[in-house]
Enzyme design. Structure first.
Site, PDB file in Angstrom:
ATOM      1  N   CYS A 136       0.835  -1.203   0.000  1.00 62.48           N
ATOM      2  CA  CYS A 136       0.000   0.000   0.000  1.00 62.48           C
ATOM      3  C   CYS A 136       0.866   1.247   0.000  1.00 62.48           C
ATOM      4  O   CYS A 136       1.356   1.682   1.046  1.00 62.48           O
ATOM      5  CB  CYS A 136      -0.919  -0.006   1.216  1.00 62.48           C
ATOM      6  SG  CYS A 136      -1.919   1.490   1.373  1.00 62.48           S
ATOM      7  N   CYS A 139      -0.463   4.192   2.101  1.00 67.70           N
ATOM      8  CA  CYS A 139      -0.333   4.054   3.563  1.00 67.70           C
ATOM      9  C   CYS A 139       1.097   4.279   4.023  1.00 67.70           C
ATOM     10  O   CYS A 139       1.340   4.892   5.052  1.00 67.70           O
ATOM     11  CB  CYS A 139      -0.715   2.651   4.015  1.00 67.70           C
ATOM     12  SG  CYS A 139      -2.287   2.078   3.432  1.00 67.70           S
ATOM     13  N   ASP A 140       2.029   3.740   3.294  1.00 64.79           N
ATOM     14  CA  ASP A 140       3.381   3.604   3.837  1.00 64.79           C
ATOM     15  C   ASP A 140       4.425   4.491   3.152  1.00 64.79           C
ATOM     16  O   ASP A 140       5.540   4.617   3.654  1.00 64.79           O
ATOM     17  CB  ASP A 140       3.808   2.134   3.756  1.00 64.79           C
ATOM     18  CG  ASP A 140       2.775   1.215   4.400  1.00 64.79           C
ATOM     19  OD1 ASP A 140       2.036   1.708   5.273  1.00 64.79           O
ATOM     20  OD2 ASP A 140       2.700   0.038   4.025  1.00 64.79           O
TER      21      ASP A 140
END
Lengths: 312, 109
Positions: A136, A139-140
């Site tokens: 992701c 997200c990261d």
């Protein structure tokens, strides 16, 4: 005929499930949508959606799908956060067995369980998930400010997210096993124009290397048989989807060789009263807009099925 | 995410509220740019109400508070870490459902 809890149950709350839910709620079917994680599905891990018709300026995945949830709820769609472990689909009353031992019964079921990010299945991948291995980018990505990272894959998701990751990373190396990328031309052009993105083509990741602090590098195998290594602190694996089919009863539905559900053009499966829509379906293209269309079709087919059932 | 039962904590408060707190504590490491983090917000609120008085449920914004995520090697969010008596009991990364989060919290109750 025995009574069921609901006329219709929708399993999964991504674009297909939420659209089916919206249609069912508007049709005043007694419906519940069940979701094991968060409503929104894979759109939640999509940084930016630029090709959904009507959303002229594009939207963040989360912002887009939040409006879908609100839209379905406006018509009173009931949603439940539960984990389905198995299904009995053969009889006219369909049974969902839940993790807590409860069950939900319905006359018709739409399966929208979707897909999950595909895995490389190489040494180090599982060990370093969350410690440098990510599926992701949205997200990261921000954890890699000024770092050198890799993206594995050559499709739209991989190349689009590689461009997104250059906001944070000093350098992004795209690793793709073929000679050419599969991504749409517009997306490719953007990536080729970005000097922070490098490409290693005709190569596969053989191992993810690391230590107690997480990922430190990749070992690559090139098509000509040679090997090399690449020092990175993060690797984003964006190589397509695998079907979320664990709960499907074995042998009851027709699946393709990869485990996706085969339906007709009206989203009907091999079992009466059981429909499928979205990424769990066997098909070539997996887009938010196609999932939405299939969700609507599946719900209309389910309505038709339920109406015919009542006439009997 | 305005729940009375969920507290927002900072790097400065982490030691006193989480590691030395009287109750076990679940810390939800999140950021405003993370869709899945926002999506699990309602479930976190529900759990905070259900476990009120038994487990402290806290959120830490990783953008404003880089020290604690760095200390625990967090490179992906949402990450939820369960602490008891100053130690890590267990942790989960990703937007999981209520069942899995309840199981996680129950390890400290």
């Amino acid at each position: 005929m025995d009574k069921a809890d609901y006329q219709l149950v929708i399993i999964g709350g991504g674009p297909a499930g939420l659209t089916a839910g919206l249609y069912a709620a508007r049709a005043r079917l007694n419906t519940v949508l069940v979701e094991k994680a968060a409503l929104g599905g894979q759109v939640l891990i999509t940084h930016w959606v630029d090709n959904y018709p009507g959303v002229v300026d594009g939207a963040a995945g989360y912002d887009l799908i939040e409006t879908w949830t609100a839209h379905a709820r406006r018509f009173g769609l009931e949603t439940r956060s539960v984990n389905v472990v198995s299904l009995d689909l053969k009889d006219s009353i369909k049974i969902l067995h839940l993790e807590n031992g409860d069950r939900i019964t319905a006359r018709a079921v739409i399966i929208c369980t979707g897909g999950s990010p595909g895995k490389l299945n190489v040494p180090g991948e599982k060990e370093f998930t969350g410690k440098g291995v990510s599926y992701c980018a949205t997200c990261d990505g921000p954890f890699y400010k000024g770092r050198e990272i890799a993206v594995v894959g050559g499709g739209n998701t991989a190349i689009q997210e590689a461009v997104h990751l250059t906001r944070f990373a000093a350098k992004v190396t795209v690793i793709h096993r073929r000679e050419e990328l599969r991504a749409t031309k517009v997306v490719q052009e953007k990536a080729f124009a970005d000097e922070r993105i490098e490409f290693i083509l005709n190569a596969e990741v053989e191992e993810i290397l690391g230590g107690s602090d997480g990922v430190e590098g990749l070992r690559l195998r090139h098509r000509d048989g040679s090997a090399s290594s690449l020092a990175v602190t993060g690797v984003f694996i964006l190589i397509g989807v695998v079907p979320n089919n664990e709960i499907l009863p074995r042998g009851a539905l027709e699946l393709d060789e990869y485990g996706f559900i085969i339906t007709d053009t009206e989203m009907r499966t091999a079992l009466p009263g059981v429909f499928a829509a979205g990424d769990i379906r066997s098909k070539n293209f997996r887009q938010i807009v196609t999932a939405a269309g299939e969700g609507a079709t599946a719900e209309l087919s389910a309505e038709h099925y339920l109406a015919n059932m009542n006439e009997q | 995410m305005a729940s009375d039962n969920v507290i927002q904590i900072s790097d400065n408060e982490f030691e006193s509220k989480v590691l030395q707190g009287d109750l076990p504590c679940l810390v939800d490491f999140w950021a405003p740019w993370c869709g899945p983090c926002k999506a699990i917000g309602p479930v976190i609120d529900e759990l905070a109400a259900e476990f009120a008085g038994r487990v402290l449920i806290a959120k830490m914004n990783v953008d404003d508070n880089p020290a604690t995520p760095g200390k625990y090697g967090i490179r992906a969010i949402p990450t939820l870490i369960l602490f008891k008596n100053g130690d890590v009991v267990d942790q989960i990364t990703g937007a999981v459902g209520k069942t899995q989060l309840t199981e996680l919290i129950n390890k400290a109750v």
